[in-house]
Design a protein around this motif. Structure first.
Motif, PDB file in Angstrom:
ATOM      1  N   UNK A   1       0.830  -1.193   0.000  1.00 55.88           N
ATOM      2  CA  UNK A   1       0.000   0.000   0.000  1.00 55.88           C
ATOM      3  C   UNK A   1       0.872   1.254   0.000  1.00 55.88           C
ATOM      4  N   UNK A   2       0.683   2.189  -0.956  1.00 52.99           N
ATOM      5  CA  UNK A   2       1.517   3.388  -1.003  1.00 52.99           C
ATOM      6  C   UNK A   2       1.493   4.213   0.283  1.00 52.99           C
ATOM      7  N   UNK A   3       0.320   4.356   0.913  1.00 51.37           N
ATOM      8  CA  UNK A   3       0.248   5.144   2.142  1.00 51.37           C
ATOM      9  C   UNK A   3       1.102   4.520   3.245  1.00 51.37           C
ATOM     10  N   UNK A   4       1.026   3.217   3.400  1.00 51.56           N
ATOM     11  CA  UNK A   4       1.844   2.540   4.405  1.00 51.56           C
ATOM     12  C   UNK A   4       3.325   2.624   4.082  1.00 51.56           C
ATOM     13  N   UNK A   5       3.678   2.464   2.805  1.00 57.63           N
ATOM     14  CA  UNK A   5       5.079   2.535   2.391  1.00 57.63           C
ATOM     15  C   UNK A   5       5.639   3.935   2.606  1.00 57.63           C
ATOM     16  N   UNK A   6       4.849   4.962   2.304  1.00 58.53           N
ATOM     17  CA  UNK A   6       5.317   6.334   2.484  1.00 58.53           C
ATOM     18  C   UNK A   6       5.409   6.682   3.970  1.00 58.53           C
TER      19      UNK A   6
ATOM     20  N   UNK B   1      -3.761  10.351  -3.424  1.00 54.72           N
ATOM     21  CA  UNK B   1      -3.875   9.333  -2.378  1.00 54.72           C
ATOM     22  C   UNK B   1      -3.165   9.732  -1.097  1.00 54.72           C
ATOM     23  N   UNK B   2      -1.996  10.362  -1.233  1.00 57.38           N
ATOM     24  CA  UNK B   2      -1.238  10.788  -0.056  1.00 57.38           C
ATOM     25  C   UNK B   2      -1.930  11.945   0.662  1.00 57.38           C
ATOM     26  N   UNK B   3      -2.578  12.831  -0.108  1.00 64.62           N
ATOM     27  CA  UNK B   3      -3.354  13.916   0.506  1.00 64.62           C
ATOM     28  C   UNK B   3      -4.526  13.332   1.285  1.00 64.62           C
TER      29      UNK B   3
ATOM     30  N   UNK C   1      -1.002  12.386   4.759  1.00 61.29           N
ATOM     31  CA  UNK C   1       0.445  12.218   4.901  1.00 61.29           C
ATOM     32  C   UNK C   1       1.271  13.415   4.438  1.00 61.29           C
ATOM     33  N   UNK C   2       0.644  14.397   3.813  1.00 64.09           N
ATOM     34  CA  UNK C   2       1.382  15.524   3.244  1.00 64.09           C
ATOM     35  C   UNK C   2       1.639  16.573   4.317  1.00 64.09           C
ATOM     36  N   UNK C   3       2.914  16.947   4.449  1.00 62.97           N
ATOM     37  CA  UNK C   3       3.295  17.962   5.436  1.00 62.97           C
ATOM     38  C   UNK C   3       3.277  19.370   4.855  1.00 62.97           C
TER      39      UNK C   3
END
Length: 193
Positions: A104-109, A131-133, A137-139
Protein backbone atom coordinates in the motif's frame (compact mmCIF):
# COMPACT_ATOMS: atom_id res chain seq x y z
CA UNK A 1 11.10 12.12 10.87
CA UNK A 2 11.00 13.26 7.25
CA UNK A 3 8.57 15.72 5.75
CA UNK A 4 6.48 14.78 2.72
CA UNK A 5 6.16 17.69 0.30
CA UNK A 6 3.97 17.87 -2.80
CA UNK A 7 5.87 20.05 -5.28
CA UNK A 8 4.24 20.98 -8.56
CA UNK A 9 4.34 23.61 -11.23
CA UNK A 10 1.08 24.99 -12.56
CA UNK A 11 -0.56 27.91 -14.30
CA UNK A 12 -2.47 30.63 -12.48
CA UNK A 13 -5.70 28.76 -13.26
CA UNK A 14 -4.35 25.42 -12.05
CA UNK A 15 -3.36 23.54 -15.24
CA UNK A 16 -0.46 21.23 -14.40
CA UNK A 17 0.01 18.68 -17.14
CA UNK A 18 2.69 18.85 -19.87
CA UNK A 19 4.45 21.98 -18.64
CA UNK A 20 6.53 22.62 -21.80
CA UNK A 21 8.74 25.71 -21.49
CA UNK A 22 7.27 28.97 -22.71
CA UNK A 23 9.88 29.14 -25.49
CA UNK A 24 8.52 25.87 -26.92
CA UNK A 25 4.84 26.83 -26.96
CA UNK A 26 4.11 25.89 -23.36
CA UNK A 27 3.22 27.68 -20.16
CA UNK A 28 6.25 26.95 -17.97
CA UNK A 29 8.07 30.21 -17.23
CA UNK A 30 11.60 29.93 -15.92
CA UNK A 31 14.20 32.46 -14.87
CA UNK A 32 17.60 32.12 -13.19
CA UNK A 33 16.18 33.03 -9.77
CA UNK A 34 13.32 30.52 -9.75
CA UNK A 35 15.60 27.85 -11.26
CA UNK A 36 18.15 28.43 -8.46
CA UNK A 37 15.42 28.22 -5.80
CA UNK A 38 14.23 24.94 -7.32
CA UNK A 39 17.76 23.55 -7.41
CA UNK A 40 18.29 24.44 -3.74
CA UNK A 41 15.05 22.65 -2.85
CA UNK A 42 16.17 19.49 -4.66
CA UNK A 43 19.68 19.63 -3.16
CA UNK A 44 18.19 19.80 0.35
CA UNK A 45 15.83 16.86 -0.24
CA UNK A 46 16.58 13.29 0.83
CA UNK A 47 14.64 11.58 -1.95
CA UNK A 48 11.85 11.73 -4.50
CA UNK A 49 8.56 9.79 -4.22
CA UNK A 50 6.92 9.09 -7.57
CA UNK A 51 3.96 7.39 -9.13
CA UNK A 52 4.56 5.16 -12.15
CA UNK A 53 3.59 7.67 -14.85
CA UNK A 54 5.74 10.43 -13.34
CA UNK A 55 8.65 8.03 -12.91
CA UNK A 56 8.43 6.88 -16.52
CA UNK A 57 8.33 10.46 -17.82
CA UNK A 58 11.06 11.90 -15.62
CA UNK A 59 13.39 8.91 -16.00
CA UNK A 60 13.42 9.54 -19.76
CA UNK A 61 13.67 13.33 -19.59
CA UNK A 62 16.32 14.06 -16.97
CA UNK A 63 19.13 11.80 -18.21
CA UNK A 64 18.76 13.47 -21.62
CA UNK A 65 19.14 16.91 -19.99
CA UNK A 66 22.47 16.10 -18.32
CA UNK A 67 24.40 18.07 -20.94
CA UNK A 68 21.79 20.74 -21.70
CA UNK A 69 23.22 24.25 -21.18
CA UNK A 70 21.90 25.75 -17.97
CA UNK A 71 20.49 22.43 -16.73
CA UNK A 72 23.71 20.58 -15.85
CA UNK A 73 23.55 21.05 -12.05
CA UNK A 74 19.80 20.48 -11.95
CA UNK A 75 20.05 17.29 -14.03
CA UNK A 76 22.97 16.02 -11.95
CA UNK A 77 20.86 16.30 -8.79
CA UNK A 78 17.71 14.86 -10.33
CA UNK A 79 19.60 11.91 -11.81
CA UNK A 80 21.62 11.09 -8.70
CA UNK A 81 19.09 11.42 -5.89
CA UNK A 82 17.28 8.34 -4.54
CA UNK A 83 13.77 7.73 -5.81
CA UNK A 84 10.90 5.60 -4.53
CA UNK A 85 8.23 4.53 -7.01
CA UNK A 86 4.68 3.48 -6.17
CA UNK A 87 3.25 1.22 -8.87
CA UNK A 88 0.82 -1.64 -9.23
CA UNK A 89 2.31 -2.67 -12.59
CA UNK A 90 6.10 -2.20 -12.49
CA UNK A 91 8.46 -4.80 -11.13
CA UNK A 92 11.99 -4.29 -9.89
CA UNK A 93 14.77 -3.68 -10.21
CA UNK A 94 14.17 -0.16 -11.50
CA UNK A 95 16.60 2.14 -13.29
CA UNK A 96 17.44 5.78 -12.56
CA UNK A 97 18.50 5.20 -8.95
CA UNK A 98 14.96 4.11 -8.08
CA UNK A 99 13.42 1.48 -5.84
CA UNK A 100 9.91 0.08 -6.02
CA UNK A 101 7.65 0.73 -3.02
CA UNK A 102 6.03 -2.49 -1.89
CA UNK A 103 2.41 -2.80 -0.80
CA UNK A 104 0.00 0.00 0.00
CA UNK A 105 1.52 3.39 -1.00
CA UNK A 106 0.25 5.14 2.14
CA UNK A 107 1.84 2.54 4.41
CA UNK A 108 5.08 2.53 2.39
CA UNK A 109 5.32 6.33 2.48
CA UNK A 110 4.60 6.36 6.23
CA UNK A 111 7.58 4.02 6.66
CA UNK A 112 9.74 6.24 4.42
CA UNK A 113 8.91 9.28 6.53
CA UNK A 114 10.08 7.36 9.60
CA UNK A 115 13.32 6.26 7.87
CA UNK A 116 14.28 9.71 6.56
CA UNK A 117 15.04 12.88 8.47
CA UNK A 118 14.89 15.22 5.46
CA UNK A 119 12.37 16.14 2.81
CA UNK A 120 10.68 13.59 0.57
CA UNK A 121 9.48 15.40 -2.54
CA UNK A 122 6.48 14.25 -4.58
CA UNK A 123 6.90 16.13 -7.89
CA UNK A 124 3.43 15.72 -9.31
CA UNK A 125 -0.28 16.16 -8.84
CA UNK A 126 -1.52 12.79 -10.05
CA UNK A 127 -3.00 9.68 -8.51
CA UNK A 128 -0.19 9.12 -5.98
CA UNK A 129 -0.33 12.72 -4.71
CA UNK A 130 -4.11 12.55 -4.39
CA UNK A 131 -3.88 9.33 -2.38
CA UNK A 132 -1.24 10.79 -0.06
CA UNK A 133 -3.35 13.92 0.51
CA UNK A 134 -6.43 11.80 1.28
CA UNK A 135 -4.37 9.70 3.72
CA UNK A 136 -3.26 12.85 5.56
CA UNK A 137 0.44 12.22 4.90
CA UNK A 138 1.38 15.52 3.24
CA UNK A 139 3.30 17.96 5.44
CA UNK A 140 3.61 20.81 2.93
CA UNK A 141 2.47 21.86 -0.55
CA UNK A 142 4.85 23.88 -2.75
CA UNK A 143 3.22 25.38 -5.83
CA UNK A 144 5.31 27.14 -8.46
CA UNK A 145 2.81 29.24 -10.37
CA UNK A 146 3.64 30.42 -13.89
CA UNK A 147 1.93 33.66 -14.97
CA UNK A 148 -0.38 32.05 -17.52
CA UNK A 149 -4.04 31.17 -17.87
CA UNK A 150 -4.06 27.92 -19.84
CA UNK A 151 -7.05 26.56 -21.71
CA UNK A 152 -6.29 22.84 -21.72
CA UNK A 153 -5.23 20.00 -19.47
CA UNK A 154 -6.48 18.80 -16.12
CA UNK A 155 -6.59 21.15 -13.17
CA UNK A 156 -4.57 20.49 -10.07
CA UNK A 157 -6.26 18.32 -7.45
CA UNK A 158 -9.72 18.27 -9.02
CA UNK A 159 -11.93 16.17 -6.77
CA UNK A 160 -9.78 16.59 -3.63
CA UNK A 161 -10.97 18.52 -0.69
CA UNK A 162 -11.87 20.36 1.18
CA UNK A 163 -8.38 20.61 2.66
CA UNK A 164 -7.79 23.78 4.68
CA UNK A 165 -4.27 25.13 4.18
CA UNK A 166 -2.25 27.72 6.06
CA UNK A 167 0.50 29.80 4.45
CA UNK A 168 4.17 29.13 5.15
CA UNK A 169 5.83 31.47 2.65
CA UNK A 170 5.46 33.28 -0.65
CA UNK A 171 8.28 34.16 -3.04
CA UNK A 172 7.81 36.25 -6.17
CA UNK A 173 10.47 36.03 -8.87
CA UNK A 174 11.33 38.73 -11.47
CA UNK A 175 9.65 36.71 -14.27
CA UNK A 176 6.29 36.81 -12.49
CA UNK A 177 6.63 33.23 -11.27
CA UNK A 178 5.35 32.87 -7.70
CA UNK A 179 6.22 30.07 -5.29
CA UNK A 180 3.52 29.42 -2.70
CA UNK A 181 4.24 27.19 0.28
CA UNK A 182 1.40 25.91 2.45
CA UNK A 183 0.88 23.29 5.12
CA UNK A 184 -2.36 21.56 6.05
CA UNK A 185 -4.08 23.56 8.77
CA UNK A 186 -4.67 21.77 12.07
CA UNK A 187 -8.09 20.15 12.32
CA UNK A 188 -10.64 22.57 13.62
CA UNK A 189 -8.78 25.63 12.30
CA UNK A 190 -11.25 28.38 11.46
CA UNK A 191 -11.92 29.13 7.82
CA UNK A 192 -10.73 32.48 6.54
CA UNK A 193 -13.42 35.11 6.15
Amino acid sequence: MGRLIINTGMTANGAFEAPAPEAHGGWLVTDPHSMQAGLEMWRAADAMVLGRRTYEGLSKAWPALAGAPGFEAYAARMNSMPKYVASRTLSGPLEWNAALLEGDPAGAVTALKEEHSGDLIVPCAGELARGLITAGLVDEFWFTVSPYLWDSGPRIFDGIGPVRLEPVSTTTFPSGVVRLCYRPAPQGAPAAG
